[in-house]
Motif scaffolding. Structure first.
Motif, PDB file in Angstrom:
ATOM      1  N   GLU A 141       0.806  -1.193   0.000  1.00 14.84           N
ATOM      2  CA  GLU A 141       0.000   0.000   0.000  1.00 14.84           C
ATOM      3  C   GLU A 141       0.852   1.260   0.000  1.00 14.84           C
ATOM      4  OE1 GLU A 141      -3.143  -0.470  -0.293  1.00 14.84           O
ATOM      5  OE2 GLU A 141      -3.019  -2.640   0.017  1.00 14.84           O
ATOM      6  N   GLU A 142       2.134   1.079   0.164  1.00 14.36           N
ATOM      7  CA  GLU A 142       3.029   2.218   0.222  1.00 14.36           C
ATOM      8  C   GLU A 142       3.940   2.228  -1.000  1.00 14.36           C
ATOM      9  OE1 GLU A 142       2.818   4.484   2.491  1.00 14.36           O
ATOM     10  OE2 GLU A 142       1.353   3.465   3.770  1.00 14.36           O
ATOM     11  N   ARG A 143       4.474   3.371  -1.206  1.00 20.04           N
ATOM     12  CA  ARG A 143       5.481   3.531  -2.270  1.00 20.04           C
ATOM     13  C   ARG A 143       6.680   2.644  -1.910  1.00 20.04           C
ATOM     14  NH1 ARG A 143       9.384   7.750  -3.336  1.00 20.04           N
ATOM     15  NH2 ARG A 143       9.375   8.375  -5.544  1.00 20.04           N
ATOM     16  N   ALA A 144       7.210   1.858  -2.849  1.00 21.22           N
ATOM     17  CA  ALA A 144       8.250   0.878  -2.544  1.00 21.22           C
ATOM     18  C   ALA A 144       9.353   0.933  -3.590  1.00 21.22           C
ATOM     19  CB  ALA A 144       7.655  -0.523  -2.481  1.00 21.22           C
ATOM     20  N   TYR A 145      10.561   0.574  -3.111  1.00 20.43           N
ATOM     21  CA  TYR A 145      11.749   0.533  -3.966  1.00 20.43           C
ATOM     22  C   TYR A 145      12.253  -0.898  -4.026  1.00 20.43           C
ATOM     23  CZ  TYR A 145      11.988   5.630  -3.402  1.00 20.43           C
ATOM     24  OH  TYR A 145      11.713   6.972  -3.405  1.00 20.43           O
ATOM     25  N   GLY A 146      12.616  -1.343  -5.212  1.00 17.86           N
ATOM     26  CA  GLY A 146      13.200  -2.657  -5.383  1.00 17.86           C
ATOM     27  C   GLY A 146      14.716  -2.600  -5.227  1.00 17.86           C
ATOM     28  N   PRO A 147      15.370  -3.763  -5.181  1.00 14.74           N
ATOM     29  CA  PRO A 147      16.825  -3.783  -5.044  1.00 14.74           C
ATOM     30  C   PRO A 147      17.502  -3.320  -6.336  1.00 14.74           C
ATOM     31  CG  PRO A 147      15.989  -6.002  -5.384  1.00 14.74           C
ATOM     32  CD  PRO A 147      14.783  -5.129  -5.242  1.00 14.74           C
ATOM     33  N   PHE A 148      18.753  -2.918  -6.209  1.00 18.14           N
ATOM     34  CA  PHE A 148      19.531  -2.513  -7.377  1.00 18.14           C
ATOM     35  C   PHE A 148      19.917  -3.742  -8.191  1.00 18.14           C
ATOM     36  CE2 PHE A 148      20.849   1.062  -4.448  1.00 18.14           C
ATOM     37  CZ  PHE A 148      20.050   2.006  -5.076  1.00 18.14           C
ATOM     38  N   ARG A 149      19.887  -3.559  -9.514  1.00 14.95           N
ATOM     39  CA  ARG A 149      20.298  -4.618 -10.430  1.00 14.95           C
ATOM     40  C   ARG A 149      21.129  -4.002 -11.537  1.00 14.95           C
ATOM     41  NH1 ARG A 149      17.062  -9.102  -9.402  1.00 14.95           N
ATOM     42  NH2 ARG A 149      15.112  -8.682  -8.295  1.00 14.95           N
ATOM     43  N   SER A 150      22.033  -4.815 -12.062  1.00 18.59           N
ATOM     44  CA  SER A 150      22.857  -4.380 -13.186  1.00 18.59           C
ATOM     45  C   SER A 150      22.314  -5.037 -14.446  1.00 18.59           C
ATOM     46  CB  SER A 150      24.319  -4.783 -12.957  1.00 18.59           C
ATOM     47  OG  SER A 150      25.104  -4.416 -14.075  1.00 18.59           O
ATOM     48  N   VAL A 151      21.808  -4.209 -15.354  1.00 17.84           N
ATOM     49  CA  VAL A 151      21.222  -4.690 -16.601  1.00 17.84           C
ATOM     50  C   VAL A 151      21.832  -3.908 -17.756  1.00 17.84           C
ATOM     51  CG1 VAL A 151      19.101  -5.012 -17.943  1.00 17.84           C
ATOM     52  CG2 VAL A 151      19.056  -5.283 -15.456  1.00 17.84           C
ATOM     53  N   ASP A 152      22.531  -4.627 -18.652  1.00 18.23           N
ATOM     54  CA  ASP A 152      23.166  -3.989 -19.813  1.00 18.23           C
ATOM     55  C   ASP A 152      24.003  -2.778 -19.383  1.00 18.23           C
ATOM     56  OD1 ASP A 152      21.980  -5.860 -21.415  1.00 18.23           O
ATOM     57  OD2 ASP A 152      20.300  -4.563 -21.983  1.00 18.23           O
ATOM     58  N   ASP A 153      24.887  -2.985 -18.396  1.00 20.55           N
ATOM     59  CA  ASP A 153      25.796  -1.937 -17.914  1.00 20.55           C
ATOM     60  C   ASP A 153      25.065  -0.749 -17.300  1.00 20.55           C
ATOM     61  OD1 ASP A 153      28.002  -3.416 -18.715  1.00 20.55           O
ATOM     62  OD2 ASP A 153      27.987  -2.522 -20.726  1.00 20.55           O
ATOM     63  N   ARG A 154      23.812  -0.939 -16.959  1.00 22.27           N
ATOM     64  CA  ARG A 154      23.061   0.117 -16.294  1.00 22.27           C
ATOM     65  C   ARG A 154      22.581  -0.387 -14.945  1.00 22.27           C
ATOM     66  NH1 ARG A 154      18.828   1.973 -20.853  1.00 22.27           N
ATOM     67  NH2 ARG A 154      18.730  -0.299 -21.091  1.00 22.27           N
ATOM     68  N   ILE A 155      22.636   0.491 -13.956  1.00 20.86           N
ATOM     69  CA  ILE A 155      22.167   0.133 -12.624  1.00 20.86           C
ATOM     70  C   ILE A 155      20.722   0.601 -12.526  1.00 20.86           C
ATOM     71  CG2 ILE A 155      22.579   0.331 -10.158  1.00 20.86           C
ATOM     72  CD1 ILE A 155      24.830  -0.980 -11.753  1.00 20.86           C
ATOM     73  N   VAL A 156      19.818  -0.350 -12.341  1.00 21.53           N
ATOM     74  CA  VAL A 156      18.389  -0.035 -12.347  1.00 21.53           C
ATOM     75  C   VAL A 156      17.740  -0.608 -11.088  1.00 21.53           C
ATOM     76  CG1 VAL A 156      18.266   0.035 -14.869  1.00 21.53           C
ATOM     77  CG2 VAL A 156      17.833  -2.113 -13.668  1.00 21.53           C
ATOM     78  N   TYR A 157      16.510  -0.153 -10.834  1.00 23.79           N
ATOM     79  CA  TYR A 157      15.710  -0.686  -9.738  1.00 23.79           C
ATOM     80  C   TYR A 157      14.246  -0.411 -10.085  1.00 23.79           C
ATOM     81  CZ  TYR A 157      15.198   4.168  -8.209  1.00 23.79           C
ATOM     82  OH  TYR A 157      14.893   5.500  -8.168  1.00 23.79           O
ATOM     83  N   TRP A 158      13.357  -1.147  -9.436  1.00 23.14           N
ATOM     84  CA  TRP A 158      11.938  -0.948  -9.646  1.00 23.14           C
ATOM     85  C   TRP A 158      11.390  -0.013  -8.569  1.00 23.14           C
ATOM     86  CZ3 TRP A 158       9.072  -2.074 -13.694  1.00 23.14           C
ATOM     87  CH2 TRP A 158       9.489  -3.075 -14.576  1.00 23.14           C
ATOM     88  N   LEU A 159      10.567   0.964  -9.043  1.00 20.78           N
ATOM     89  CA  LEU A 159       9.846   1.859  -8.149  1.00 20.78           C
ATOM     90  C   LEU A 159       8.359   1.559  -8.312  1.00 20.78           C
ATOM     91  CD1 LEU A 159       9.549   4.267  -6.211  1.00 20.78           C
ATOM     92  CD2 LEU A 159       9.531   5.758  -8.238  1.00 20.78           C
ATOM     93  N   THR A 160       7.705   1.236  -7.204  1.00 25.11           N
ATOM     94  CA  THR A 160       6.290   0.884  -7.227  1.00 25.11           C
ATOM     95  C   THR A 160       5.480   1.989  -6.569  1.00 25.11           C
ATOM     96  OG1 THR A 160       6.845  -1.458  -7.069  1.00 25.11           O
ATOM     97  CG2 THR A 160       4.589  -0.846  -6.569  1.00 25.11           C
TER      98      THR A 160
END
Length: 470
Positions: A141-160
């Motif tokens: 029910e709250e705004r959430a952040y996913g863990p960091f991941r390295s995808v195609d030399d980019r550091i990304v994460y999911w924001l919900t």
């Protein structure tokens, strides 16, 4: 002659002493200065790291505040609600709305509207070859952040971002893949931070952290201490200075760190420069000490030589005069004046000694003469005593004879004396007795001179003594 103190001469010992004191003073000053520079470098580095983290926190808070308003506006949009309810909506307008969530470095990255059952109600952007291994974002029910991941030399994460319905529960979510790093931004950040300074973002529950200007790094979460400067060792063993702070509005911790070898570069440079300058100053001090010791110790050596000569009896040795009115020059002048007075006193003593020796010789001769005279007088006295003793004995004999004949005549032998004759005989008898007393007194006198008289205590007639004296 060499002036010596202990096992070394003063000419050598003085430069060594001055050099040692100079080296000690330079060492202490250098160490204190190094410690001060080191402390200043540490404080500057700590202040710099704290300032970077604080500025980043301030910027993030402002960005988060602005973004939260945007996210709430989009999550409450009728188009999003229509997509979740499977109603008709303008997909192009919805795509443009979702694109507003992306930053320039996130262009083309996926943004999805997810239903509560996990289905995708709408998707903008492309997963393509950068498909996230686990595209399902965390729900809540709250705004959430996913863990960091390295995808195609980019550091990304999911924001919900939850889409809240009329009942206050989430009817769906907007799931956006966000990006941390960017090559152009990394160069700008590196330039702003300065060489060697890193800006790391991560969480206490994850050992994978992101270098904002680089890639993924390993950081031990246990080594992170919030709100203070601290040191830790990287997996490679390098000691690092760091400052950490929790980002407001996000679960992340931001860490600014810098290797201690770079923090200490300025103190090390200062130490090298100070060592070089100190070595130069020490060499100058040694050279000056050697030159000064020669000028100072030379007159002292002359003084010691003159003092030794004076102690050996040579009063003509003098200290060479020195220029200037310093202590050594005054000492030399005073010593020479003292030596002159000592030499004059020694000459007077020598003359007096010679005079005393002459007097002693004459006194000895006079003593011999006096001793001879005393012996002669003693002999004369002995002769006199012998003479008087003999004379008194010889005189007493005829006196005794005369006295005896007087006694006979007074007694009537051969014929009784007449009155006139008796008077004459009395007179002769008194004279004999007087002569006998005088001879006895004379003998007593000589015994007194020779110390042979002995006294005996006893009773006597005072009248007799007076009559005898009369």
């Amino acid at each position: 002659m060499t002036l010596s103190t202990g096992s070394r001469s003063l000419r050598r010992k003085l430069p060594l002493l001055v050099s040692s004191l100079t080296a000690g003073a330079l060492l202490i000053a250098g160490v204190l200065a190094y410690l001060e520079v080191r402390r200043g470098a540490l404080e500057a580095a700590e202040s710099r790291l704290e300032s970077i983290v604080s500025e980043l926190g301030t910027l993030n808070l402002a960005s988060q505040t602005a973004r939260l308003g945007l996210e709430q506006r989009i999550a409450g949009s009728p188009r999003v609600r229509a997509a979740l309810n499977a109603s008709s909506f303008d997909s192009l307008a919805l795509s443009e709305m979702l694109d507003s969530l992306r930053t320039p470095i996130e262009s083309g990255m996926p943004v999805s509207i997810l239903r509560r059952d996990g289905g995708v109600a709408f998707r903008s952007g492309s997963f393509g070859g950068e498909m996230d291994p686990d595209p399902t974002p965390p729900r809540g029910e709250e705004r959430a952040y996913g863990p960091f991941r390295s995808v195609d030399d980019r550091i990304v994460y999911w924001l919900t971002i939850p889409v809240i319905g009329p009942t206050g529960e989430a009817t769906g979510w907007i799931a956006q893949r966000r990006r941390i790093n960017d090559a152009q931004a990394a160069g700008t950040i590196t330039m702003l931070l300065g060489g060697g300074t890193r800006l790391l973002i991560g969480t206490k529950t994850d050992s994978v952290w992101v270098d904002v200007a680089g890639g993924v790094v390993n950081v031990s979460p246990d080594s992170v201490r919030l709100g203070e400067s601290y040191r830790f060792h990287t997996p490679e063993g390098a000691e690092t200075l760091a400052f950490s702070q929790q980002l407001a509005g996000a679960p992340w911790i931001v860490v600014a760190d810098r290797p201690m070898r770079e923090v200490m570069e300025r103190p090390r440079t200062f130490a090298r420069n100070a060592l070089g300058l100190g070595s130069l100053l020490l060499m100058l001090a040694v050279l000056l000490a050697w030159r000064t010791s020669g000028r100072l110790v030379g007159p002292l050596e002359d003084l010691v030589a003159a003092a030794d000569a004076m102690a050996a009896g040579d009063y003509g040795k003098r200290m060479r005069p020195t220029t200037g009115a310093d202590e050594v020059g005054r000492l030399g002048t005073t010593f020479n004046a003292m030596a002159d007075r000592v030499a004059a006193s020694e000459e007077r003593l020598r003359l007096q000694l010679e005079e005393v020796r002459g007097l002693a010789l004459r006194l000895s001769e006079a003593n011999v003469i006096a001793e001879n005279a005393r012996a002669e007088a003693q002999r004369a006295s002995n002769v006199k005593s012998d003479f008087l003793a003999t004379m008194s004995h010889e005189i007493r004999t005829p006196i005794n004879v005369v006295g005896s004949y007087v006694d006979l005549m007074k007694a009537g032998a051969p014929d009784p004396p007449t009155e006139r004759q008796r008077d004459y005989l009395e007179r002769i008898d008194e004279s004999c007795r007087l002569l006998d007393v005088l001879l006895s007194d004379l003998l007593v006198f000589f015994r007194l001179e020779s110390g042979q008289v002995r006294f005996e205590m006893g009773e006597g007639s005072a009248a007799e003594a007076i009559r005898t004296a009369v």
